[in-house]
Design a protein around this motif. Sequence first.
Motif, PDB file in Angstrom:
ATOM      1  N   LYS A 406       0.852  -1.202   0.000  1.00 14.94           N
ATOM      2  CA  LYS A 406       0.000   0.000   0.000  1.00 14.94           C
ATOM      3  C   LYS A 406       0.877   1.237   0.000  1.00 14.94           C
ATOM      4  O   LYS A 406       1.804   1.333   0.772  1.00 14.94           O
ATOM      5  CB  LYS A 406      -0.871   0.000   1.265  1.00 14.94           C
ATOM      6  CG  LYS A 406      -2.201  -0.543   0.951  1.00 14.94           C
ATOM      7  CD  LYS A 406      -3.389   0.157   1.475  1.00 14.94           C
ATOM      8  CE  LYS A 406      -4.596  -0.480   0.847  1.00 14.94           C
ATOM      9  NZ  LYS A 406      -5.001  -1.719   1.531  1.00 14.94           N
TER      10      LYS A 406
ATOM     11  N   VAL B  21     -17.041  -1.665   5.574  1.00 12.20           N
ATOM     12  CA  VAL B  21     -17.239  -1.646   4.122  1.00 12.20           C
ATOM     13  C   VAL B  21     -17.366  -3.092   3.650  1.00 12.20           C
ATOM     14  O   VAL B  21     -16.479  -3.910   3.855  1.00 12.20           O
ATOM     15  CB  VAL B  21     -16.037  -0.990   3.406  1.00 12.20           C
ATOM     16  CG1 VAL B  21     -16.227  -1.063   1.900  1.00 12.20           C
ATOM     17  CG2 VAL B  21     -15.861   0.454   3.853  1.00 12.20           C
ATOM     18  N   ALA B  23     -16.790  -5.077   1.058  1.00  7.02           N
ATOM     19  CA  ALA B  23     -16.066  -4.992  -0.213  1.00  7.02           C
ATOM     20  C   ALA B  23     -16.417  -6.144  -1.155  1.00  7.02           C
ATOM     21  O   ALA B  23     -16.421  -5.972  -2.374  1.00  7.02           O
ATOM     22  CB  ALA B  23     -14.563  -4.961   0.039  1.00  7.02           C
ATOM     23  N   GLU B 170      -4.598  -3.882 -12.888  1.00  5.05           N
ATOM     24  CA  GLU B 170      -4.339  -2.672 -13.671  1.00  5.05           C
ATOM     25  C   GLU B 170      -2.945  -2.692 -14.310  1.00  5.05           C
ATOM     26  O   GLU B 170      -2.166  -1.768 -14.111  1.00  5.05           O
ATOM     27  CB  GLU B 170      -4.433  -1.421 -12.777  1.00  5.05           C
ATOM     28  CG  GLU B 170      -5.618  -1.393 -11.852  1.00  5.05           C
ATOM     29  CD  GLU B 170      -6.845  -0.726 -12.463  1.00  5.05           C
ATOM     30  OE1 GLU B 170      -6.811  -0.453 -13.680  1.00  5.05           O
ATOM     31  OE2 GLU B 170      -7.828  -0.521 -11.733  1.00  5.05           O
TER      32      GLU B 170
HETATM   33  N1  ATP Z   1      -7.516  -2.349   3.456  1.00  4.45           N
HETATM   34  C1  ATP Z   1      -8.705  -1.770   3.364  1.00  4.45           C
HETATM   35  N2  ATP Z   1      -9.277  -1.200   4.455  1.00  4.45           N
HETATM   36  C2  ATP Z   1     -10.511  -0.645   4.388  1.00  4.45           C
HETATM   37  N3  ATP Z   1     -11.224  -0.596   3.299  1.00  4.45           N
HETATM   38  C3  ATP Z   1     -10.732  -1.132   2.175  1.00  4.45           C
HETATM   39  C4  ATP Z   1      -9.441  -1.749   2.145  1.00  4.45           C
HETATM   40  N4  ATP Z   1      -9.202  -2.197   0.905  1.00  4.45           N
HETATM   41  C5  ATP Z   1     -10.289  -1.876   0.185  1.00  4.45           C
HETATM   42  N5  ATP Z   1     -11.193  -1.244   0.922  1.00  4.45           N
HETATM   43  C6  ATP Z   1     -12.531  -0.791   0.493  1.00  4.45           C
HETATM   44  O1  ATP Z   1     -13.153  -1.861  -0.154  1.00  4.45           O
HETATM   45  C7  ATP Z   1     -13.854  -1.425  -1.283  1.00  4.45           C
HETATM   46  C8  ATP Z   1     -13.356  -2.149  -2.522  1.00  4.45           C
HETATM   47  O2  ATP Z   1     -12.034  -1.757  -2.791  1.00  4.45           O
HETATM   48  P1  ATP Z   1     -11.188  -2.262  -4.014  1.00  4.45           P
HETATM   49  O3  ATP Z   1      -9.847  -1.771  -3.845  1.00  4.45           O
HETATM   50  O4  ATP Z   1     -11.368  -3.730  -4.127  1.00  4.45           O
HETATM   51  O5  ATP Z   1     -11.900  -1.549  -5.243  1.00  4.45           O
HETATM   52  P2  ATP Z   1     -11.497  -1.562  -6.774  1.00  4.45           P
HETATM   53  O6  ATP Z   1     -12.662  -2.079  -7.488  1.00  4.45           O
HETATM   54  O7  ATP Z   1     -10.216  -2.264  -6.960  1.00  4.45           O
HETATM   55  O8  ATP Z   1     -11.342  -0.021  -7.042  1.00  4.45           O
HETATM   56  P3  ATP Z   1     -10.346   0.719  -8.068  1.00  4.45           P
HETATM   57  O9  ATP Z   1     -10.972   0.567  -9.380  1.00  4.45           O
HETATM   58  O10 ATP Z   1     -10.395   2.123  -7.578  1.00  4.45           O
HETATM   59  O11 ATP Z   1      -9.032   0.071  -7.946  1.00  4.45           O
HETATM   60  C9  ATP Z   1     -13.626   0.078  -1.369  1.00  4.45           C
HETATM   61  O12 ATP Z   1     -14.764   0.722  -0.807  1.00  4.45           O
HETATM   62  C10 ATP Z   1     -12.428   0.315  -0.548  1.00  4.45           C
HETATM   63  O13 ATP Z   1     -12.484   1.585   0.054  1.00  4.45           O
END
Ligand code: ATP
Lengths: 407, 228
Positions: A406, B21, B23, B170
């Motif tokens: 991260k 959240v 996720a 990505e």
């Molecule tokens: N370590 C973490 N702690 C708290 N919340 C998290 C964590 N990792 C992800 N999230 C939350 O989980 C949800 C999904 O996140 P994720 O990173 O999987 O999205 P994504 O589809 O990959 O988005 P992007 O297209 O922006 O990369 C989001 O609301 C994010 O804020």
Amino acid sequence: MKKLFLILAWRNIWRNKKRAFITISSIAASLFFVLFLRQMQFWVYDFNIKNSVAATVGYIQITDSSYVDEKIIDNTLSSNQVDVEALTKIEGVKGVYPRFLSGALVSTGIKSKYAGISGISPETDNKLLKLDIKLRKGTLINADDRAIMITENMADYYQVSVGDSLILMGQGYHGFTAAGIYPIKAILNFPVGELSSMVFMPIKEAQFMHVADNRFTHVLIDIESNNQLEEIYSEVKKVSNDSQISVRTWEEVVPGLKQGIDMDANSGLIISGILYMIVGFGIFGTIVMLHNERKFEFGVLNAIGTNRFDLLFITLTELTILTLIGIVIGNLSSLPLLYYFNQNPIKIGGDAAQAVIDQGFEPYMGTGLFLDVFTANSLAILAIATFVSLYIVIKIIRINALKSMKK
Amino acid sequence: MKKVIETKKVNKIFGDGEIAVHALNDVSIEISEGEFTALVGPSGSGKTTLLNMIGGLDNPNSGNVILNAQDIGMLKKNEMTEFRQKNIGFVFQAYNLIPVLSAYENAEFIMLLQGISSQERKERVYKLLEEVGLKGKENNKPGELSGGQQQRVAVVRALAAKPAYILADEPTANLDSTATNDLLDLMYRLNQEENMTFVFATHDQRVIDRAKRVIYLDDGKVVKDELR
Ligand SMILES: Nc1ncnc2c1ncn2[C@@H]1O[C@H](COP(=O)(O)OP(=O)(O)OP(=O)(O)O)[C@@H](O)[C@H]1O
Ligand SMILES: [Mg+2]
């Protein structure tokens, strides 16, 4: 498999050249300074012990038990109480020297004064006491001479010189009077300390004068190195296992010198400790920076399948090499200077000299090349580096690839 | 077709109470050998979270993740690391090479962990680097390569270790369109010729266009699963 790890560790060191350089030089510089300080201290102690102890009180001395409390001729040892031959055979013993020490009124008939009497064995003691260097007039005594050697101070006091005679009068064995008139054969230069008012005569003559044939006050044991003191002491105790006999090391006989050395050594230890703390913080800073910089990379490496112990191996190898380079440079760079002052000790002059004398040391400064000083201080730095490395050890052990990646 | 990835009712909740959240919400997907799949959806929809789950980098709050026939819920931390090393190839967004190692050394890294002989490593790496158009760049450090070239080295590193599948989060985010096309061509070809399974999480329309299957996520749920 580990070869690429080693390559990685090595290249990682030079990733941030400035930081590597600062870390290495801080380790090297502090080690250099500590080595110089400690080698100098230990040289001074060694020098002082050798000079003020070996010839006069002995590294180890044997006396009759009662002599320790009451230094009178009645409390002397008889020659059959001490096995000189067995003592000589002990590993590390350089020589065994019976002495007959007492005191007497020394007089020209007009002027009298109390002085020490030292019955010595000229064949060995001339060398031990470095009398050839101290000789100012006349010739040194031989074992069978019925003559004495006095110091320049005494010669001045009594207004006498080689060829003149002095009258000695004191207390002999079992109430006999110890008296004699002796020609002066040599004048010696002992400007300070106990030896400055000392009359030297062959031990045989001293025994004869005190009506104490085959008796002596002390047996002095000279040893190769003060490092072996404890060992040899216990060996001597074994040989002279008799409650009538007291075996003491110089540390017990002249506790002042021992205390002076200990105090001085402790001050050196404190200075070293402060320096090491600074080095420790320096290395710690390097490690924290390094971790922040590599955190992401550790995460990637762990994600693709590098286990924590391999990461630890790579990182600790890097830190160890870095520390060892500093230690090696510190040791090597100190050698020329240490060697120079080891071969060319300097005599301290002026006020500084007085300060040193006041501490109970002779005003000479040189540096030792003691192996244990090199190893102990190198290991100390290694230990400190290991200790502060715990930071990164814990970070790696607890690694979580996702968190590390991260941003 | 052999199943290489399977999730059963996987839930992932970050945080708790008010700020929790959700996720991933009951996500069940199956991916077989030889697929070329894109996970798409708006930002925050859970793509990365799901990819981490099937990459053995994170654990679900509930549900099962079965990767290459192994339920990874059973594995301890070190076993998990070893599992990833043996079974999963990763291509991250960027900067995932070790800067002090050459392209060659980066590419052979996982094989080295696997204990593969130097002879075989050499053969595989030289062949793959040539295939991805990096012949002559073997000794370059990542800093001496373009972003696209670095990503190709990352693909070689993953591929050379012969994983069951390769995950890419990505992978084209930092690449210009030529580099993106080159990288896609490469992965597509590897998929066609070597039957290597790829799963991407992406926003990039160019990637989505090339995918053979697209799984749409929204708010932690699979909302559409489209085979092309
Ligand atoms: N370590 C973490 N702690 C708290 N919340 C998290 C964590 N990792 C992800 N999230 C939350 O989980 C949800 C999904 O996140 P994720 O990173 O999987 O999205 P994504 O589809 O990959 O988005 P992007 O297209 O922006 O990369 C989001 O609301 C994010 O804020
Ligand atoms: Mg994401």
